[in-house]
Write an enzyme that holds these catalytic residues in place. Structure first.
Site, PDB file in Angstrom:
ATOM      1  CG  LEU A   1      -7.439   8.349 -30.002  1.00  0.00           C
ATOM      2  CD1 LEU A   1      -6.381   8.836 -30.203  1.00  0.00           C
ATOM      3  CD2 LEU A   1      -8.789   8.886 -30.067  1.00  0.00           C
ATOM      4  CE  LYS A   2     -10.796   3.229 -22.734  1.00  0.00           C
ATOM      5  NZ  LYS A   2     -11.591   4.380 -23.101  1.00  0.00           N
ATOM      6  NE  ARG A   3      -6.894   4.943 -32.327  1.00  0.00           N
ATOM      7  CZ  ARG A   3      -8.116   4.857 -32.678  1.00  0.00           C
ATOM      8  NH1 ARG A   3      -8.630   3.621 -31.764  1.00  0.00           N
ATOM      9  NH2 ARG A   3      -8.470   5.817 -33.119  1.00  0.00           N
TER      10      ARG A   3
ATOM     11  CG  ASP B   1     -13.220   1.314 -25.328  1.00  0.00           C
ATOM     12  OD1 ASP B   1     -14.047   1.635 -23.750  1.00  0.00           O
ATOM     13  OD2 ASP B   1     -12.215   2.371 -25.370  1.00  0.00           O
TER      14      ASP B   1
END
Lengths: 301, 301
Positions: free
Chosen positions: A104-106, B108
């Protein structure tokens, strides 16, 4: 989660994770046709393609690979239907016994980070509890500092979930920000020190924390140095295969116990059937299995 | 998008954006009861609450506020149903003529960033085009460097969309990473220089770029310095109101043309009915309108 992941890695003898990052062009022609015929030229058709493709892959890989890492961007691309495909993929992988790492790389602050923490912590509605995302762990971005991480610590400990925080990513321009020189070393080393510190708040039982780090396979020396700097931090390693990382590059990412690392490959496995003319579209799952076994051998060597 | 935003700000005389960040406890009791009765204690009930609440707010605010900024975390918390509420909220705000800034903070690399770019760039399925998210702009995280930003530049220019890149966030622990000292200044100033540079790739017609920056109201001196460092960068300013920022703090965030800034308030507006006993639950939209007008006055002053 981190102990379960270590167990699964040892049971399969395979410290790798399958990146379930489907793109339209990867979908075998027969699946594509079936879904276009059923649902028209719509996002729903693509969502059904992704589900069918992923289920085929998971079925072929679940006994030889410990984990999957669906990249949610690939699904968000197709809106709500895409998100549905993400959730169904995670659910199916879980059902098949795989550890699910949601990529997710939140990263956000305070109450917002707390809302994102529902990904691993679940949610309640008037006392009724729901686990809506089916993830065992998620990736997070550290740019906001500890505020963005803190709400995840409790579900890590209470529900045995995990997080992997970006430290050094595998892409070429990761240097733009992550390599900025600060006193004591480049930024990513400062972040590594923070992640190691945060990790103490959520230790597992086998010497590794439920707070892991993302460390790209494409930066060999940096990864080796980070391993020494953060001995209790499990590494999720992207950049193997299509991005150029090899098994020999990441030897030093593992700890002296031979653990501490899980290596991701996406295209190299899930689209393997496209790289060898001996495979037809219908062989996509077999091709993925063969590619995964080859990768296992490469890492073991 | 940036020119449209500037136009809307000037037409309303109000450089502020309403943060549509609903939490369960904010929902007026009548709406809560209606949805629980209809859908049970389920995420779907909460999604319907959020939609009803947001529609009431948008209806009361669309002629006096130029933009809304739904924070997607609040919706993701409730899984697929929550994401549906996010999309329906964005769609309704758009229908009512408001600029929609999706607060995603995605970041990202390469193909993954390209997939996220569908948020503003849309997607095609076998030649059929879809705009599935209804956002005019989104927020992004710079930790991955230009790789994470680049795929958004084309839709910014081709479709007149926008992005706001995190530079200095409003939370206390933003210092953990963003204030790390590097040669030439703290990290966030280095990121600011990058964002200003990236901004040149997507200039609008009124002196500001479609690549904006997120600069927290809670860091007055830093914001003033950033304004000087990045004169063509529009600032999205969180941290006003509930987080402590005041109108007087952000005077120096505006450019000499009186433009260059849009200030977010979430709880202070959308939950205003909870802060004054003269309001009943049924007055939530009126209370929000009054709070928004008060905020407009505070910023103008």
């Amino acid at each position: 989660m981190i102990d379960r992941l270590i167990d699964k890695i040892e049971k399969t003898g395979n410290p790798s994770v399958v990146g379930l990052d489907p793109v339209y062009e990867m979908i075998p022609a027969n699946i594509r046709k079936e879904m276009l015929d059923s649902y028209g030229k719509t996002p729903k058709a693509v969502a059904e393609m992704f589900i069918a493709f992923n289920k085929g892959l998971i079925g072929a890989l679940c006994d030889i690979a410990p984990a999957v890492k669906p990249q949610i961007a690939m699904y968000e691309k197709y809106g709500l239907e895409g998100v549905r495909a993400y959730i169904e993929t995670a659910s199916y992988a879980k059902e098949k016994g795989m550890v699910v790492i949601g990529d997710l790389k939140r990263g956000d602050i305070a109450t917002t980070a707390a809302a994102y923490a529902a990904h691993i912590g679940g949610v309640t509605v008037e006392g009724e509890a729901f686990d809506l995302w089916n993830e065992d762990a998620v990736t997070l971005n550290p740019y906001m500092g500890f505020d963005g991480i803190e709400p995840f610590i409790k579900p890590c400990n209470d529900l045995d979930k995990g997080i992997f925080v970006l430290v050094k990513t595998s892409n070429p321009s990761s240097a733009d920000v992550q390599d900025i020189e600060a006193p004591g070393g480049p930024l990513f080393e400062r972040v590594a020190a923070l992640v190691a510190e945060w990790g103490k708040l959520a230790m597992g039982g086998k010497g590794y924390s439920r707070v892991g780090a993302v460390v790209g396979a494409t930066y060999k020396e940096q990864g080796e140095k980070l391993r020494k700097m953060m001995p209790s931090t499990f590494f999720l390693v992207p950049g193997y295969g299509a991005q150029g990382g090899k098994g020999s590059d990441i030897k030093g990412f593992f700890g002296p116990d031979g653990r501490g690392c899980i290596v991701n490959s996406s295209r190299g496995i899930i689209a393997a059937y496209k790289n060898d003319r001996k495979y037809s579209d219908a062989d996509f799952a077999d091709a993925a299995r063969n590619a995964a076994l080859k990768m296992k051998g490469d890492i073991a060597g």
